[in-house]
Design a protein around this motif. Structure first.
Motif: not given
Ligand code: ADP
Ligand code: SF4
Ligand code: MG
Lengths: 307, 342
Positions: A210-212, B65, B96, B99-100, B105, B123-124, B126-127, B130-131, B178
């Motif tokens: 869900a994070k992509g 998603l 992908q 998402r995020g 979600m 983990q945060i 990474e989110a 990622r974008h 996150m």
């Protein structure tokens, strides 16, 4: 964390003590005892008594054991019945060859098992999964010495790609290590598959997607970091088996390691050498277990932070 | 409270789900988990998706998603448009990216929704990475900022802690932090408070409301608890057995629930000021997807069922301002055939 390591070290000490008792007891079970072995079948009673006195074998068992244990702890493994040389240096000289064999065998089994195991879990019941299933079965059911002989026949005799025996060139290790590693690869592959299959159902992978994150990151990073935990334990157990297998493989390939040495001395009933060898194996397995626990703690913060 | 103004123009839809169908391959054949669901969420709007467990809420949400668990589950038809673009036509890579970043979600189980072997901070971050093109240090600063935003005390320290070191409520806050770190336009919250105890539930709902005001995102809030709905949602969509049975602004829904199932649900909401009153529950069980009743899927449990109800399925019908209902009680002249009670 420090507590955890100390506890493991303490446990290892007890395991080693147990091993010394076992090794010592095993030797006592040899019919006629060491004296008969040294002197041969037609020794007279006086000769036997004399040898027993010389070796201190006429003392009560627990005295003999404590005496032997005391020496072993100080690194004195005694001298060989065979050539009267101190045992420990002879064993330690052969250790690097055995370690090389084990490490390369391990490497082979991982590069076979990891990709097939992972793909089998990501695509269960696919073609590769079924191929993996068959390979695993073959790996487990074919004795490693047989694979070894096959390799020698094809790649040394017929094709001449690798030397058949010895440890002269750097390519020497490839065939014995492969033969040794294949049997482990089968089990490892299935273990990785089932462990990963389990992890792939976890909620946190839904979060990761869900994070992509791409599927590659989801599987190789988020899932594998968790799936590897039970696999580490399997690997540790398997390395113990590899050690046993190395005796056979070193003999087949005339690999100058501890295993072959032990095998030859066994034929010659060189009891102190065998005892020393078994003790070293036990120490090796204990170190391996501690390393495994440390790895486990490294990979699993829940253990690292629970003391 | 932010009720949608009944008289105003409808907000431009951010998410439009139309006629969505999701199926699962079961041991004995295919079952339809989501059967022709249509719903929409406006820009900055909070819509609650309500229904009993197993009625297809999560699968509807995961469809947005495109994360319906393959290979057993699959989206079989319909349309999901986000900001006017058809998501069902997007490539895996395009999804992908979305998402995020555009749609985030959060899930029901805070205990299992975070990866146990990575720190909350990792983990945060990474989110974020990622974008967004940011340095590691910037990502860390943003992560701390997110943790502070979701009300986690000592965020600099929590960054280096693992999920098992946090309570359930704290983990859900981390999940929310996150989810929101890329400022998504839509947050899908799948029963975000169900697994938490009551005081923590209230805190998390409060947090969601506050963040929504700050960030201005839309929320699709999934719940089976109508009590929550009254507090946070502007519009409500009621699902039963894979279908939408009623849709209404939250005020209309509580004032004059139209569908017999909605009335049943409202009847079973415990009222704190009326403790003595017997809790009304809906008799019967949710039908299994394998043996779905014919006609209106609610008819075996419906107190108002007529003979027609077992024969034909009612379609959604507009009965008031923004209120739509799928029930034969509405829109039929009462002298028509099959209207006599069963
Ligand atoms: N992994 C799955 N395998 C098979 N069927 C599933 C699976 N997940 C969900 N379903 C089916 O889809 C239906 C809807 O599930 P879900 O959307 O999770 O319900 P809800 O979120 O409303 O509780 C369930 O009743 C179930 O029959
Ligand atoms: S259609 Fe009939 S059975 Fe279904 S809810 Fe309405 S009255 Fe009840
Ligand atoms: Mg659900």
């Amino acid at each position: 964390m420090v507590l955890y390591i100390l506890r493991r070290l303490f446990q290892s000490v007890w395991v080693l003590v147990g091993v010394t008792v076992l090794v010592f007891a095993l030797v006592q079970l040899i019919p006629g005892g060491p004296a008969l072995m040294i002197l041969g079948e037609d020794a007279t009673a006086e000769q036997i008594t004399l040898v027993n006195q010389r070796l201190g074998l006429d003392r009560p068992l627990h005295v003999q054991y404590l005496d032997w244990l005391g020496k072993v702890v100080r690194g004195d493994f005694g001298v060989s019945f065979q050539d009267s040389r101190p045992i420990l240096p002879d064993l330690l000289n052969r250790m690097p060859a055995t370690l090389e064999l084990l490490v390369v065998a391990m490497f082979f089994s991982l590069i076979i098992a990891l990709p097939i195991g992972i793909i089998s879990a990501v695509k269960p019941n696919s073609l590769l999964d079924n191929v993996g299933r068959v390979l695993a079965l073959l790996g487990v059911s074919m004795p490693s010495f047989w694979i070894g002989l096959l390799l020698i026949m094809v790649f040394a005799r017929n094709l001449g790609w690798f030397p058949a025996v010895g440890r002269e060139s750097w390519t020497s290790v490839i065939m014995p290590a492969f033969a040794l590693g294949v049997s482990m690869a089968g089990i490892l592959m299935r273990m990785i598959r089932s462990s990963l299959l389990e992890v792939l159902r976890e909620d946190y992978l839904k979060t990761a997607r869900a994070k992509g994150l791409t599927e590659k990151v989801v599987v190789l990073k988020h899932a594998m970091r968790n799936a590897i935990l039970p696999v580490i334990t399997t690997i540790a157990l398997q390395v113990g088996n590899l050690l046993g297998g190395s005796v056979v493989i070193e003999t087949v390939f005339a690999w100058p390691g501890m295993g072959r040495f032990c095998y030859m001395r066994m034929l010659q009933r060189d009891i102190p050498t065998i005892m020393g060898n078994l003790m070293l194996y036990a120490v090796f397995v204990c170190i391996l277990n501690i390393v495994t626990d440390l790895l486990y703690a490294y990979f699993d913060p829940r253990i690292r932070y629970s003391g | 409270m932010m009720y949608a103004d009944d008289g105003a123009q409808p907000m431009a839809p951010l998410l439009e789900i139309e006629n969505l169908r999701v199926t699962f391959d079961g041991e004995d054949g295919e079952v339809t988990a989501v059967n022709g669901v249509t719903l929409s969420v406006g820009q900055g709007e909070t819509v609650a998706l309500v229904g009993e467990s197993g009625c297809g809420k999560s699968m509807t949400a995961l469809s947005v998603l495109r994360l319906v668990p393959a290979p057993l589950g699959a989206i079989r038809g319909g349309s999901v448009r986000f900001a006017g673009e058809e998501l069902l036509m997007k490539t895996v890579e395009q999804m992908q990216e979305i998402r995020g970043r555009d749609i985030a979600m959060i899930f029901q189980e805070p205990m299992t929704s975070l990866n146990p072997v990575f720190t909350c901070g990792d983990q945060i971050m990474e989110a974020i990475t990622r974008h967004r093109v940011v340095s590691k240090r910037e990502a860390r600063e943003q992560a701390v900022e997110m943790l502070r935003l979701v009300g986690i005390p000592m965020p600099e320290r929590r960054l280096y802690e693992y999920p098992h070191q946090l309570s359930g409520g704290m983990r859900q806050r981390v999940m929310i932090g996150m989810a929101l770190c890329c400022a998504p336009k839509l947050l899908i919250a799948d029963e975000p408070t169900t697994a938490l105890d009551v005081t923590i539930q209230a805190q998390i709902l409060d947090l969601l409301r506050t963040l929504k005001r700050k960030i201005g995102m839309a929320i699709l809030l999934i719940t089976h608890d109508l009590g929550i709905v009254a507090e946070v949602a502007e519009r409500v969509v009621i699902m039963y057995a894979g279908e939408v049975v009623e849709e209404a602004p939250v005020r209309s829904l509580f004032k004059k629930p139209a569908h017999p199932y909605t009335r049943g649900l409202l009847g079973s909401v415990p009222k704190l000021d009326r403790k003595e009153e017997e809790l009304k529950t809906i008799p019967g069980n949710v039908p299994s997807l394998k043996s779905m009743p014919s006609g209106c899927r609610f008819h075996p449990r419906c107190p108002n069922a007529r003979s027609l109800c077992a024969k034909a399925a009612p379609a959604l019908l507009e009965i008031g301002e923004g209120q739509r209902v799928a029930c034969w009680l509405y829109g039929l002249p009462s002298d028509r055939e099959g209207v006599e009670t069963l």
